[in-house]
Design a protein around this motif. Structure first.
Motif, PDB file in Angstrom:
ATOM      1  N   MET A 107       0.820  -1.212   0.000  1.00 44.62           N
ATOM      2  CA  MET A 107       0.000   0.000   0.000  1.00 44.62           C
ATOM      3  C   MET A 107       0.856   1.265   0.000  1.00 44.62           C
ATOM      4  SD  MET A 107       0.203  -1.570   3.081  1.00 44.62           S
ATOM      5  CE  MET A 107      -1.262  -2.547   2.847  1.00 44.62           C
ATOM      6  N   ASN A 108       0.232   2.351  -0.369  1.00 45.80           N
ATOM      7  CA  ASN A 108       0.896   3.645  -0.491  1.00 45.80           C
ATOM      8  C   ASN A 108       1.468   4.117   0.850  1.00 45.80           C
ATOM      9  OD1 ASN A 108       1.500   6.288  -1.608  1.00 45.80           O
ATOM     10  ND2 ASN A 108      -0.363   7.000  -0.605  1.00 45.80           N
ATOM     11  N   ARG A 109       2.636   4.693   0.808  1.00 41.48           N
ATOM     12  CA  ARG A 109       3.367   5.087   2.018  1.00 41.48           C
ATOM     13  C   ARG A 109       2.675   6.165   2.833  1.00 41.48           C
ATOM     14  NH1 ARG A 109       6.303   9.965   1.389  1.00 41.48           N
ATOM     15  NH2 ARG A 109       5.979  10.863  -0.681  1.00 41.48           N
ATOM     16  N   SER A 110       1.819   6.979   2.195  1.00 40.99           N
ATOM     17  CA  SER A 110       1.242   8.120   2.897  1.00 40.99           C
ATOM     18  C   SER A 110      -0.280   8.041   3.019  1.00 40.99           C
ATOM     19  CB  SER A 110       1.638   9.424   2.191  1.00 40.99           C
ATOM     20  OG  SER A 110       1.274   9.389   0.818  1.00 40.99           O
ATOM     21  N   ASP A 111      -0.841   6.834   2.967  1.00 41.95           N
ATOM     22  CA  ASP A 111      -2.289   6.682   3.119  1.00 41.95           C
ATOM     23  C   ASP A 111      -2.768   7.295   4.432  1.00 41.95           C
ATOM     24  OD1 ASP A 111      -2.572   5.449   0.696  1.00 41.95           O
ATOM     25  OD2 ASP A 111      -2.999   3.456   1.493  1.00 41.95           O
ATOM     26  N   ALA A 112      -4.032   7.670   4.455  1.00 44.37           N
ATOM     27  CA  ALA A 112      -4.598   8.291   5.648  1.00 44.37           C
ATOM     28  C   ALA A 112      -4.583   7.350   6.853  1.00 44.37           C
ATOM     29  CB  ALA A 112      -6.028   8.757   5.363  1.00 44.37           C
ATOM     30  N   SER A 114      -3.206   4.995   9.523  1.00 43.05           N
ATOM     31  CA  SER A 114      -1.882   4.806  10.109  1.00 43.05           C
ATOM     32  C   SER A 114      -1.404   3.362   9.977  1.00 43.05           C
ATOM     33  CB  SER A 114      -1.885   5.222  11.580  1.00 43.05           C
ATOM     34  OG  SER A 114      -2.865   4.513  12.314  1.00 43.05           O
ATOM     35  N   ASP A 115      -2.308   2.390   9.981  1.00 45.78           N
ATOM     36  CA  ASP A 115      -1.908   0.994   9.778  1.00 45.78           C
ATOM     37  C   ASP A 115      -1.169   0.837   8.451  1.00 45.78           C
ATOM     38  OD1 ASP A 115      -3.080   0.225  12.148  1.00 45.78           O
ATOM     39  OD2 ASP A 115      -4.679  -0.971  11.239  1.00 45.78           O
ATOM     40  N   HIS A 116      -1.655   1.490   7.413  1.00 45.56           N
ATOM     41  CA  HIS A 116      -1.032   1.392   6.094  1.00 45.56           C
ATOM     42  C   HIS A 116       0.391   1.942   6.118  1.00 45.56           C
ATOM     43  CE1 HIS A 116      -4.846   0.945   3.396  1.00 45.56           C
ATOM     44  NE2 HIS A 116      -5.050   0.421   4.607  1.00 45.56           N
ATOM     45  N   ARG A 117       0.574   3.045   6.802  1.00 45.79           N
ATOM     46  CA  ARG A 117       1.892   3.678   6.821  1.00 45.79           C
ATOM     47  C   ARG A 117       2.911   2.818   7.566  1.00 45.79           C
ATOM     48  NH1 ARG A 117      -1.517   8.076   8.140  1.00 45.79           N
ATOM     49  NH2 ARG A 117      -0.623   8.289  10.229  1.00 45.79           N
ATOM     50  N   VAL A 118       2.488   2.221   8.663  1.00 47.09           N
ATOM     51  CA  VAL A 118       3.393   1.359   9.427  1.00 47.09           C
ATOM     52  C   VAL A 118       3.757   0.117   8.611  1.00 47.09           C
ATOM     53  CG1 VAL A 118       3.613  -0.090  11.486  1.00 47.09           C
ATOM     54  CG2 VAL A 118       2.570   2.177  11.667  1.00 47.09           C
ATOM     55  N   VAL A 119       2.769  -0.456   7.951  1.00 49.76           N
ATOM     56  CA  VAL A 119       3.033  -1.651   7.132  1.00 49.76           C
ATOM     57  C   VAL A 119       4.007  -1.322   6.006  1.00 49.76           C
ATOM     58  CG1 VAL A 119       1.999  -3.299   5.538  1.00 49.76           C
ATOM     59  CG2 VAL A 119       0.862  -2.791   7.695  1.00 49.76           C
ATOM     60  N   PHE A 120       3.813  -0.184   5.372  1.00 52.30           N
ATOM     61  CA  PHE A 120       4.732   0.208   4.297  1.00 52.30           C
ATOM     62  C   PHE A 120       6.174   0.256   4.814  1.00 52.30           C
ATOM     63  CE2 PHE A 120       7.294   3.433   2.237  1.00 52.30           C
ATOM     64  CZ  PHE A 120       7.242   3.025   0.910  1.00 52.30           C
ATOM     65  N   ASP A 121       6.375   0.867   5.956  1.00 48.02           N
ATOM     66  CA  ASP A 121       7.727   0.982   6.507  1.00 48.02           C
ATOM     67  C   ASP A 121       8.322  -0.400   6.795  1.00 48.02           C
ATOM     68  OD1 ASP A 121       7.684   3.731   6.369  1.00 48.02           O
ATOM     69  OD2 ASP A 121       7.106   4.020   8.466  1.00 48.02           O
ATOM     70  N   ALA A 122       7.506  -1.311   7.302  1.00 48.23           N
ATOM     71  CA  ALA A 122       8.003  -2.662   7.599  1.00 48.23           C
ATOM     72  C   ALA A 122       8.395  -3.389   6.323  1.00 48.23           C
ATOM     73  CB  ALA A 122       6.938  -3.455   8.357  1.00 48.23           C
ATOM     74  N   VAL A 123       7.574  -3.244   5.303  1.00 47.32           N
ATOM     75  CA  VAL A 123       7.833  -3.942   4.036  1.00 47.32           C
ATOM     76  C   VAL A 123       9.078  -3.392   3.345  1.00 47.32           C
ATOM     77  CG1 VAL A 123       6.943  -4.335   1.700  1.00 47.32           C
ATOM     78  CG2 VAL A 123       5.453  -4.652   3.691  1.00 47.32           C
ATOM     79  N   VAL A 124       9.184  -2.078   3.268  1.00 49.72           N
ATOM     80  CA  VAL A 124      10.322  -1.477   2.573  1.00 49.72           C
ATOM     81  C   VAL A 124      11.640  -1.816   3.276  1.00 49.72           C
ATOM     82  CG1 VAL A 124      11.397   0.725   1.957  1.00 49.72           C
ATOM     83  CG2 VAL A 124       9.008   0.332   1.446  1.00 49.72           C
ATOM     84  N   ALA A 125      11.596  -2.016   4.577  1.00 49.78           N
ATOM     85  CA  ALA A 125      12.803  -2.421   5.304  1.00 49.78           C
ATOM     86  C   ALA A 125      13.295  -3.787   4.837  1.00 49.78           C
ATOM     87  CB  ALA A 125      12.518  -2.448   6.802  1.00 49.78           C
ATOM     88  N   CYS A 126      12.412  -4.535   4.170  1.00 50.03           N
ATOM     89  CA  CYS A 126      12.756  -5.891   3.710  1.00 50.03           C
ATOM     90  C   CYS A 126      12.986  -5.944   2.200  1.00 50.03           C
ATOM     91  CB  CYS A 126      11.656  -6.869   4.116  1.00 50.03           C
ATOM     92  SG  CYS A 126      11.391  -6.986   5.887  1.00 50.03           S
ATOM     93  N   THR A 127      13.487  -4.851   1.638  1.00 53.63           N
ATOM     94  CA  THR A 127      13.742  -4.823   0.197  1.00 53.63           C
ATOM     95  C   THR A 127      15.182  -4.447  -0.146  1.00 53.63           C
ATOM     96  OG1 THR A 127      13.010  -2.510  -0.028  1.00 53.63           O
ATOM     97  CG2 THR A 127      11.329  -4.229  -0.283  1.00 53.63           C
ATOM     98  N   LYS A 128      16.061  -4.443   0.835  1.00 57.76           N
ATOM     99  CA  LYS A 128      17.460  -4.112   0.565  1.00 57.76           C
ATOM    100  C   LYS A 128      18.071  -5.204  -0.316  1.00 57.76           C
ATOM    101  CE  LYS A 128      18.025  -1.763   5.023  1.00 57.76           C
ATOM    102  NZ  LYS A 128      18.705  -1.781   6.337  1.00 57.76           N
ATOM    103  N   SER A 129      18.704  -4.788  -1.404  1.00 54.51           N
ATOM    104  CA  SER A 129      19.187  -5.750  -2.390  1.00 54.51           C
ATOM    105  C   SER A 129      20.244  -6.703  -1.848  1.00 54.51           C
ATOM    106  CB  SER A 129      19.726  -5.020  -3.618  1.00 54.51           C
ATOM    107  OG  SER A 129      20.760  -4.125  -3.253  1.00 54.51           O
ATOM    108  N   PHE A 130      21.037  -6.271  -0.868  1.00 55.70           N
ATOM    109  CA  PHE A 130      22.086  -7.152  -0.371  1.00 55.70           C
ATOM    110  C   PHE A 130      21.548  -8.225   0.580  1.00 55.70           C
ATOM    111  CE2 PHE A 130      21.994  -3.431   2.404  1.00 55.70           C
ATOM    112  CZ  PHE A 130      21.960  -3.970   3.680  1.00 55.70           C
ATOM    113  N   ARG A 131      20.304  -8.044   1.053  1.00 55.07           N
ATOM    114  CA  ARG A 131      19.677  -9.065   1.897  1.00 55.07           C
ATOM    115  C   ARG A 131      18.557  -9.804   1.174  1.00 55.07           C
ATOM    116  NH1 ARG A 131      19.603  -5.437   7.253  1.00 55.07           N
ATOM    117  NH2 ARG A 131      21.681  -5.948   8.028  1.00 55.07           N
ATOM    118  N   TYR A 132      17.971  -9.158   0.186  1.00 59.04           N
ATOM    119  CA  TYR A 132      16.833  -9.736  -0.545  1.00 59.04           C
ATOM    120  C   TYR A 132      17.126  -9.644  -2.044  1.00 59.04           C
ATOM    121  CZ  TYR A 132      14.996  -8.673   4.075  1.00 59.04           C
ATOM    122  OH  TYR A 132      14.828  -8.577   5.440  1.00 59.04           O
TER     123      TYR A 132
END
Length: 224
Positions: A107-112, A114-132
């Protein structure tokens, strides 16, 4: 054949924002996985009947969509906050390690919501190319009643730059959305069947097709 994962803060996000695109992936033979972050529980004010019906909705949608596997983290809905990221990120990471998704829909990083925003941050933390190293594409999807109600600030704007023609899947998307009957309303309520179709029509007109879903591409790694 590619491994795809869609993340929902709440069940229905995935159909509203990417339902047609996911159906298209399944039709092409891709393996599509579903990660749901929150759930409903009696101890948080939901009736036993609602808790049961929610699980039934999830099972029915997963079957109708053709998802290969569904994962649930079971955080209480409407109670996500940044302090949970230290425990949420390893859980998301473990699922990504199992699925090894090539494409991630979140979901979009800036949705109204707050659950969406927290989930986005958790997911993006798991997209670093050297780990994933298997992740090649990360796309944000828009969710009616959340994306358009984000603060009207330049840094909060959803900028669609990736479009998928879902003309052949539009009616199926609407049929599946009706499983979430309690989440739907009548116009002008944003989450109505007519408004979902109207948005798809508008996005389609932008790119010369009848119906489309729009995404904001935030990472594209072109490699074998």
């Amino acid at each position: 054949m590619a491994n795809i994962i869609v993340i929902s803060a709440h069940p229905d996000d995935e159909v509203i924002g990417a339902g047609g695109t996911l159906l298209k992936h399944v039709a092409k033979g891709d393996n599509v996985f579903w990660l749901i972050i929150t759930n409903v529980f009696e101890e948080h004010g939901f009736t036993k009947e609602r808790v049961t019906s929610r699980q039934q909705e999830i099972e029915k949608v997963a079957t109708m969509m053709g998802f290969k596997e569904t994962f649930k983290l079971d955080y209480p809905t409407m109670q996500l906050h940044p302090g949970l990221l230290t425990e949420m990120v390893p859980k998301v990471s473990a699922i990504f390690g199992k699925v090894q998704p090539e494409i991630i829909y979140v979901m979009n990083r800036s949705d109204a919501h707050s659950d969406h925003r927290v989930v986005f941050d958790a997911v993006v933390a798991c997209t670093k190319s050297f780990r994933y190293p298997y992740v090649k594409r990360v796309l944000m999807y828009e969710c009616l009643s959340e994306t358009e109600f984000a603060p009207a600030l330049p840094e909060k704007v959803f900028i669609p730059n990736y479009f998928v023609d879902i003309t052949s899947y539009m009616e199926t998307k609407l049929q599946i959305m009706q499983v979430y009957e309690s989440e739907l309303g009548e116009p002008p309520f944003p989450r109505s069947l007519s408004n979902i179709k109207a948005l798809a029509g508008f996005r389609g007109a932008t790119v010369g097709v009848l119906f489309a879903e729009a995404f904001q591409l935030i990472k594209y790694i072109d490699k074998d």
